[in-house]
Design a protein around this motif. Structure first.
Motif, PDB file in Angstrom:
ATOM      1  N   ILE A  76       0.853  -1.180   0.000  1.00 27.30           N
ATOM      2  CA  ILE A  76       0.000   0.000   0.000  1.00 27.30           C
ATOM      3  C   ILE A  76       0.893   1.235   0.000  1.00 27.30           C
ATOM      4  CG2 ILE A  76      -1.743   1.291   1.289  1.00 27.30           C
ATOM      5  CD1 ILE A  76      -1.861  -2.012   2.397  1.00 27.30           C
ATOM      6  N   THR A  77       0.674   2.127  -0.965  1.00 19.66           N
ATOM      7  CA  THR A  77       1.390   3.400  -0.958  1.00 19.66           C
ATOM      8  C   THR A  77       0.390   4.495  -0.595  1.00 19.66           C
ATOM      9  OG1 THR A  77       1.028   3.930  -3.297  1.00 19.66           O
ATOM     10  CG2 THR A  77       2.970   2.609  -2.761  1.00 19.66           C
ATOM     11  N   VAL A  78       0.798   5.374   0.304  1.00 16.17           N
ATOM     12  CA  VAL A  78      -0.071   6.451   0.780  1.00 16.17           C
ATOM     13  C   VAL A  78       0.722   7.750   0.851  1.00 16.17           C
ATOM     14  CG1 VAL A  78      -1.641   4.980   2.092  1.00 16.17           C
ATOM     15  CG2 VAL A  78       0.390   5.878   3.196  1.00 16.17           C
ATOM     16  N   SER A  79       0.043   8.845   0.621  1.00 11.59           N
ATOM     17  CA  SER A  79       0.719  10.139   0.735  1.00 11.59           C
ATOM     18  C   SER A  79       0.557  10.734   2.129  1.00 11.59           C
ATOM     19  CB  SER A  79       0.175  11.117  -0.313  1.00 11.59           C
ATOM     20  OG  SER A  79      -1.220  11.257  -0.157  1.00 11.59           O
ATOM     21  N   SER A  80      -0.432  10.245   2.870  1.00 12.87           N
ATOM     22  CA  SER A  80      -0.683  10.761   4.211  1.00 12.87           C
ATOM     23  C   SER A  80      -1.116   9.620   5.119  1.00 12.87           C
ATOM     24  CB  SER A  80      -1.776  11.821   4.168  1.00 12.87           C
ATOM     25  OG  SER A  80      -2.156  12.192   5.469  1.00 12.87           O
ATOM     26  N   ILE A  81      -0.758   9.732   6.389  1.00 17.96           N
ATOM     27  CA  ILE A  81      -1.181   8.736   7.379  1.00 17.96           C
ATOM     28  C   ILE A  81      -2.083   9.371   8.436  1.00 17.96           C
ATOM     29  CG2 ILE A  81       0.773   7.191   7.042  1.00 17.96           C
ATOM     30  CD1 ILE A  81       2.017   8.485   9.580  1.00 17.96           C
ATOM     31  N   LYS A  82      -2.563  10.576   8.168  1.00 17.03           N
ATOM     32  CA  LYS A  82      -3.428  11.267   9.133  1.00 17.03           C
ATOM     33  C   LYS A  82      -4.696  10.460   9.331  1.00 17.03           C
ATOM     34  CE  LYS A  82      -1.639  15.715   8.571  1.00 17.03           C
ATOM     35  NZ  LYS A  82      -1.376  16.940   8.525  1.00 17.03           N
ATOM     36  N   PRO A  83      -5.195  10.367  10.506  1.00 19.81           N
ATOM     37  CA  PRO A  83      -4.930  11.070  11.751  1.00 19.81           C
ATOM     38  C   PRO A  83      -3.865  10.410  12.628  1.00 19.81           C
ATOM     39  CG  PRO A  83      -6.848   9.720  12.058  1.00 19.81           C
ATOM     40  CD  PRO A  83      -6.390   9.517  10.633  1.00 19.81           C
ATOM     41  N   TYR A  84      -3.130   9.478  12.097  1.00 21.19           N
ATOM     42  CA  TYR A  84      -2.121   8.771  12.885  1.00 21.19           C
ATOM     43  C   TYR A  84      -0.830   9.567  12.957  1.00 21.19           C
ATOM     44  CZ  TYR A  84      -5.454   5.050  12.275  1.00 21.19           C
ATOM     45  OH  TYR A  84      -6.602   4.324  12.277  1.00 21.19           O
ATOM     46  N   ASN A  85      -0.073   9.316  14.018  1.00 22.67           N
ATOM     47  CA  ASN A  85       1.165  10.047  14.245  1.00 22.67           C
ATOM     48  C   ASN A  85       2.378   9.404  13.592  1.00 22.67           C
ATOM     49  OD1 ASN A  85      -0.158  11.974  15.822  1.00 22.67           O
ATOM     50  ND2 ASN A  85       0.001  10.682  17.626  1.00 22.67           N
ATOM     51  N   ASP A  86       2.366   8.077  13.494  1.00 26.03           N
ATOM     52  CA  ASP A  86       3.493   7.410  12.855  1.00 26.03           C
ATOM     53  C   ASP A  86       3.014   6.267  11.977  1.00 26.03           C
ATOM     54  OD1 ASP A  86       3.303   4.958  14.416  1.00 26.03           O
ATOM     55  OD2 ASP A  86       4.270   6.013  16.064  1.00 26.03           O
ATOM     56  N   ILE A  87       3.886   5.835  11.098  1.00 21.11           N
ATOM     57  CA  ILE A  87       3.503   4.840  10.090  1.00 21.11           C
ATOM     58  C   ILE A  87       3.262   3.466  10.713  1.00 21.11           C
ATOM     59  CG2 ILE A  87       5.820   4.144   9.378  1.00 21.11           C
ATOM     60  CD1 ILE A  87       4.649   4.444   6.423  1.00 21.11           C
ATOM     61  N   TYR A  88       3.929   3.165  11.822  1.00 20.07           N
ATOM     62  CA  TYR A  88       3.707   1.889  12.501  1.00 20.07           C
ATOM     63  C   TYR A  88       2.274   1.821  13.036  1.00 20.07           C
ATOM     64  CZ  TYR A  88       4.146  -2.013  15.694  1.00 20.07           C
ATOM     65  OH  TYR A  88       3.949  -3.211  16.352  1.00 20.07           O
ATOM     66  N   GLU A  89       1.837   2.884  13.684  1.00 13.61           N
ATOM     67  CA  GLU A  89       0.475   2.946  14.214  1.00 13.61           C
ATOM     68  C   GLU A  89      -0.546   2.842  13.069  1.00 13.61           C
ATOM     69  OE1 GLU A  89      -2.293   5.954  16.918  1.00 13.61           O
ATOM     70  OE2 GLU A  89      -0.429   6.703  16.040  1.00 13.61           O
ATOM     71  N   TYR A  90      -0.278   3.537  11.974  1.00 12.80           N
ATOM     72  CA  TYR A  90      -1.151   3.479  10.796  1.00 12.80           C
ATOM     73  C   TYR A  90      -1.255   2.037  10.281  1.00 12.80           C
ATOM     74  CZ  TYR A  90      -2.753   4.213   5.986  1.00 12.80           C
ATOM     75  OH  TYR A  90      -3.442   4.144   4.801  1.00 12.80           O
TER      76      TYR A  90
END
Length: 169
Positions: A76-90
């Motif tokens: 999965i490629t994403v430009s944003s991970i909001k509302p998450y703070n880090d990519i691991y949490e996302y």
């Protein structure tokens, strides 16, 4: 008489507060579900960093591997991970979302963000003996990052997938 009217009026207004409908707050899980897509293939290029031929090539590789071993790998490629703070949490929440809402149980999820310059590989517990978190970090630093630095995101994902497949076979 005025006192009785006043008491009745106060009583009616206070009863209304007890029985009035209130808006329920949406839980954070349902709010964050809107972040994720409603369906997923093996390759999900939401950031549009791959061309259609590259996406098809990766899809063919991942589909063939899944048929052979029953291990499902998602990219999965994403430009944003909001509302998450880090990519691991996302990535962890994406995994939970896929399992609970889409009934999809990927063995490995690779989340890449070119814009954020981050990559995360998460594997399920059942494959830890074959593919640990440390091995994932080694693959990212040794194979993916050098290609990403060259600007070749397809090659970086291709070699990452090839190394993961070697570990799982």
């Amino acid at each position: 008489m005025k006192k009785i009217f006043f008491i009745i009026t106060i009583t009616l207004f206070s009863v209304n507060n007890f029985f009035a409908q209130t808006k329920k707050e949406t839980s954070t899980s349902s709010a964050t579900e809107n972040v994720f897509a409603k369906s997923y293939n093996n390759v999900n290029d939401f950031e549009k960093i791959l061309n259609p031929d590259q996406t098809n090539s990766l899809n063919k590789t991942l589909n063939a591997f899944e048929k052979k071993t029953l291990y499902k790998i998602l990219i999965i490629t994403v430009s944003s991970i909001k509302p998450y703070n880090d990519i691991y949490e996302y990535t962890q929440n994406l995994d939970k979302y896929l399992d609970s809402n889409l009934r999809l149980r990927p063995t490995i999820i690779i989340v890449l963000s070119k814009q954020l310059r981050q990559i995360q590989i998460v594997g399920e517990e059942s494959i830890r003996y074959k593919f640990s978190d440390n091995e994932a970090k080694e693959i990212v630093s040794g194979f993916a990052v050098p290609e990403f630095k060259k600007g070749d995101y397809y090659k970086g994902l291709e070699v990452t997938v090839a190394e993961i497949i070697k570990k799982l076979e």
